[in-house]
Scaffold this motif. Structure first.
Motif, short mmCIF file in Angstrom:
data_model
loop_
_atom_site.label_atom_id
_atom_site.label_comp_id
_atom_site.label_asym_id
_atom_site.label_seq_id
_atom_site.Cartn_x
_atom_site.Cartn_y
_atom_site.Cartn_z
N LEU A 271 -14.99 59.40 -15.30
CA LEU A 271 -14.34 60.65 -14.90
C LEU A 271 -12.86 60.42 -14.60
CD1 LEU A 271 -17.09 62.22 -12.60
CD2 LEU A 271 -16.28 63.14 -14.78
N LEU A 272 -12.55 59.29 -13.98
CA LEU A 272 -11.15 58.97 -13.68
C LEU A 272 -10.35 58.84 -14.97
CD1 LEU A 272 -8.98 58.23 -11.60
CD2 LEU A 272 -9.74 55.85 -11.77
N ASN A 273 -10.92 58.22 -15.99
CA ASN A 273 -10.22 58.09 -17.27
C ASN A 273 -10.06 59.44 -17.96
OD1 ASN A 273 -9.62 55.15 -18.34
ND2 ASN A 273 -11.43 55.02 -17.04
N VAL A 274 -11.06 60.32 -17.81
CA VAL A 274 -10.92 61.69 -18.34
C VAL A 274 -9.74 62.37 -17.66
CG1 VAL A 274 -11.98 63.97 -18.49
CG2 VAL A 274 -13.35 61.92 -18.94
N GLU A 275 -9.65 62.22 -16.33
CA GLU A 275 -8.57 62.84 -15.58
C GLU A 275 -7.20 62.31 -16.00
OE1 GLU A 275 -7.19 63.29 -10.87
OE2 GLU A 275 -9.14 62.41 -11.40
N LYS A 276 -7.11 61.01 -16.25
CA LYS A 276 -5.83 60.37 -16.55
C LYS A 276 -5.39 60.55 -18.00
CE LYS A 276 -5.58 56.12 -15.11
NZ LYS A 276 -6.04 54.73 -14.80
N HIS A 277 -6.37 60.59 -18.93
CA HIS A 277 -6.01 60.48 -20.33
C HIS A 277 -6.38 61.66 -21.22
CE1 HIS A 277 -5.05 56.25 -19.65
NE2 HIS A 277 -6.24 56.08 -19.09
N ALA A 278 -7.43 62.43 -20.85
CA ALA A 278 -8.05 63.30 -21.85
C ALA A 278 -7.39 64.66 -22.02
CB ALA A 278 -9.54 63.51 -21.50
N GLY A 279 -6.88 65.26 -20.92
CA GLY A 279 -6.41 66.64 -21.01
C GLY A 279 -7.54 67.59 -21.39
N PRO B 80 -36.88 58.26 -14.15
CA PRO B 80 -37.49 57.44 -13.10
C PRO B 80 -36.48 57.06 -12.02
CG PRO B 80 -37.10 56.12 -15.07
CD PRO B 80 -36.80 57.55 -15.43
N GLU B 81 -36.99 56.80 -10.83
CA GLU B 81 -36.13 56.35 -9.75
C GLU B 81 -35.69 54.92 -10.02
OE1 GLU B 81 -37.94 56.77 -5.98
OE2 GLU B 81 -38.22 58.94 -6.14
N CYS B 82 -34.49 54.61 -9.57
CA CYS B 82 -34.02 53.23 -9.70
C CYS B 82 -33.61 52.73 -8.32
CB CYS B 82 -32.87 53.11 -10.69
SG CYS B 82 -31.38 54.03 -10.25
N ASP B 83 -33.49 51.42 -8.20
CA ASP B 83 -33.16 50.84 -6.89
C ASP B 83 -31.73 51.19 -6.51
OD1 ASP B 83 -31.30 48.38 -7.67
OD2 ASP B 83 -32.93 48.50 -9.13
N PRO B 84 -31.41 51.13 -5.22
CA PRO B 84 -30.07 51.55 -4.76
C PRO B 84 -28.93 50.82 -5.44
CG PRO B 84 -31.57 51.33 -2.90
CD PRO B 84 -32.30 50.80 -4.10
N HIS B 85 -29.11 49.51 -5.74
CA HIS B 85 -28.01 48.77 -6.36
C HIS B 85 -27.71 49.29 -7.75
CE1 HIS B 85 -25.27 45.61 -7.38
NE2 HIS B 85 -26.06 45.14 -8.34
N ARG B 86 -28.74 49.51 -8.56
CA ARG B 86 -28.52 50.04 -9.90
C ARG B 86 -27.92 51.44 -9.84
NH1 ARG B 86 -32.36 46.31 -10.88
NH2 ARG B 86 -32.40 45.34 -12.96
N GLU B 87 -28.39 52.24 -8.89
CA GLU B 87 -27.84 53.59 -8.76
C GLU B 87 -26.36 53.54 -8.41
OE1 GLU B 87 -28.44 57.38 -5.80
OE2 GLU B 87 -30.23 56.49 -6.73
N ARG B 88 -25.97 52.62 -7.51
CA ARG B 88 -24.54 52.50 -7.15
C ARG B 88 -23.71 52.09 -8.36
NH1 ARG B 88 -26.68 50.35 -2.30
NH2 ARG B 88 -26.51 48.23 -3.10
N VAL B 89 -24.23 51.17 -9.17
CA VAL B 89 -23.48 50.72 -10.34
C VAL B 89 -23.34 51.85 -11.36
CG1 VAL B 89 -23.52 49.13 -12.30
CG2 VAL B 89 -24.11 48.30 -10.03
N LEU B 90 -24.42 52.61 -11.57
CA LEU B 90 -24.35 53.75 -12.49
C LEU B 90 -23.35 54.80 -12.01
CD1 LEU B 90 -28.12 54.26 -13.39
CD2 LEU B 90 -26.29 53.76 -15.01
N VAL B 91 -23.39 55.12 -10.72
CA VAL B 91 -22.49 56.11 -10.16
C VAL B 91 -21.04 55.63 -10.28
CG1 VAL B 91 -21.77 57.28 -8.04
CG2 VAL B 91 -24.19 57.15 -8.63
N ALA B 92 -20.81 54.34 -9.96
CA ALA B 92 -19.45 53.80 -10.07
C ALA B 92 -18.94 53.86 -11.50
CB ALA B 92 -19.43 52.36 -9.55
N ALA B 93 -19.82 53.59 -12.46
CA ALA B 93 -19.42 53.65 -13.86
C ALA B 93 -19.07 55.08 -14.27
CB ALA B 93 -20.54 53.10 -14.74
N ALA B 94 -19.88 56.04 -13.84
CA ALA B 94 -19.60 57.45 -14.16
C ALA B 94 -18.30 57.90 -13.52
CB ALA B 94 -20.76 58.32 -13.70
N ARG B 95 -18.05 57.47 -12.28
CA ARG B 95 -16.80 57.84 -11.60
C ARG B 95 -15.60 57.25 -12.33
NH1 ARG B 95 -16.90 56.78 -5.30
NH2 ARG B 95 -14.87 57.76 -5.56
N GLU B 96 -15.73 56.01 -12.81
CA GLU B 96 -14.63 55.40 -13.56
C GLU B 96 -14.38 56.17 -14.86
OE1 GLU B 96 -11.52 53.07 -14.57
OE2 GLU B 96 -12.60 53.05 -12.66
#
Length: 386
Positions: free
Chosen positions: A308-316, A290-306
């Motif tokens: 991904l950043l941890n994968v880049e920094k720590h995971a190899g 389902p579609e979600c409001d822009p604020h929830r979408e921004r929070v979800l995207v920011a969480a996914a980006r964070e």
């Protein structure tokens, strides 16, 4: 009494057997993921597996295309080619009946059955088919395709075989739905890439063409000889034609605008992550979300980006899969990697992840970090919808 050598040999054999079994499981999981992303591979696998689970001579599988038209795209065990890529409208034949009634149907003797129409008796007879089963691939009340098991003798299907065929068809529906979502995501990503290229061309090549045109006009104003003026005028005309063709090309690149959704946005971030790190990354939507409001979408995207950043920094890691899934009361996003774990990050204890979890909590959402059994880490992100 066993010698130390014999004990070590026995232990080594057990480890080799265990590693072999684990490798087989990983191959199976890899094939399953590929099938989820490739509708053609999923259908090909269904046509083969329906033979295995039903002990059938022939397996067929096809998606619903266009206006409720079933097309038999994959086959296994056929003699002739009449059933290959056969179009089956709703209500016609056995598969058309399964499609119309949204339930499994089977006939003991196809060409003599009163249950079905006989539009396809010729290709059916060419393959010697007598008993035939058709099972719709259902998900969310929608038929995504039909899978068939056919025998070249009059027989029946046991309850166990029917149950196995239905389970197989359910998995096929999920695979086709996920493959369609992946295809839409690729189209979104391609459209976004075209827009990016168009913008870069407009800012670079377009500016150069304008500057060259201005310089030609200045030279023509300064030129004294008639022949030179005519030559410069000809070059201006050629440049004008080139600029016009360039503008049309840029417009063609940019015209296919699509509304970006959550999964499309995550796909772009995965593409940026892959370009930056060289680690394969892909976003996949599982089922209808389902579609979600822009604020929830921004929070979800920011969480996914964070994540991904941890994968880049720590995971190899060698690869990352971002999944978007509908929940009964909201949306979940998972970021799974196949790396060696996150050194220095314990149960989401990193500052970035803690801040992300706090923002999710303000919406009633959660974030958790779990270790995968076969290595790597999965970040699970959830937000409820109002």
């Amino acid at each position: 009494m066993d010698t130390a050598f014999e004990v070590r040999t026995h232990a080594g054999t057990e480890r080799a057997t265990e590693h072999g079994a684990r490798f087989e499981r990983l191959l199976g999981e890899h094939a399953h993921v590929l099938n989820l992303l490739d509708g053609t591979a999923a259908l090909r696998g269904l046509a083969k597996r329906i033979r295995d689970v039903c002990g059938a001579h022939i397996g067929l599988a096809g998606p619903v295309e266009g206006d409720r038209l079933l097309v038999l795209r994959q086959w296994n065990g056929t003699w002739a080619t009449g059933l290959h890529d056969l179009n089956v409208p709703t209500g016609l034949g056995l598969g058309g009946l399964a499609l119309a009634e949204q339930r499994p149907v089977w006939v003991a003797d196809y060409c003599r059955s009163d249950l079905i129409t006989h539009d396809f008796d010729v290709p059916i007879s060419a393959d010697g088919i007598r008993t035939m089963l058709a099972v719709p691939m259902m998900r969310g009340g929608q038929v995504h395709g039909v899978v068939y098991a056919a025998m070249r003798a009059i027989t029946d299907f046991s309850g166990r075989e029917l149950d196995a065929a239905v389970d197989l068809a359910d998995g096929g529906a999920l695979a086709l739905e996920t493959a369609a979502a992946a295809r839409r995501q690729r189209e979104h990503a391609a459209a976004a890439e075209r827009r990016r290229i168009a913008a870069e061309l407009h800012d670079s090549v377009g500016a150069q063409l304008f500057r060259i045109g201005a310089e030609l006009r200045d030279l023509r104003a300064l030129a004294g000889g008639t022949a030179l003026v005519e030559r410069l005028l000809s070059l201006e005309e050629q440049l004008a034609e080139t600029a016009s063709a360039f503008r049309e090309s840029v417009h063609a690149l940019d015209h296919d605008r699509v509304d970006d959704g959550l999964t499309a946005t995550l796909s772009r971030h995965c593409a940026e992550f892959q370009r930056r790190t060289g680690t394969t990354a892909q976003a996949v939507q599982v089922g209808a979300v389902p579609e979600c409001d822009p604020h929830r979408e921004r929070v979800l995207v920011a969480a996914a980006r964070e994540a991904l950043l941890n994968v880049e920094k720590h995971a190899g890691a060698d690869s990352v899969l971002v999944s978007v899934i509908a929940l009964e009361d909201g949306i979940a996003v998972s970021v799974a990697d196949d790396g060696a774990g996150w050194d220095g990050v314990d149960d989401g204890g990193g500052i970035g992840l803690r801040s992300t979890a706090d923002r999710l909590a303000q919406l009633g959402g959660t974030l958790s970090v779990v270790s995968n059994e076969d290595g790597g880490v999965t970040v699970r992100i959830r937000v409820p919808l109002p």
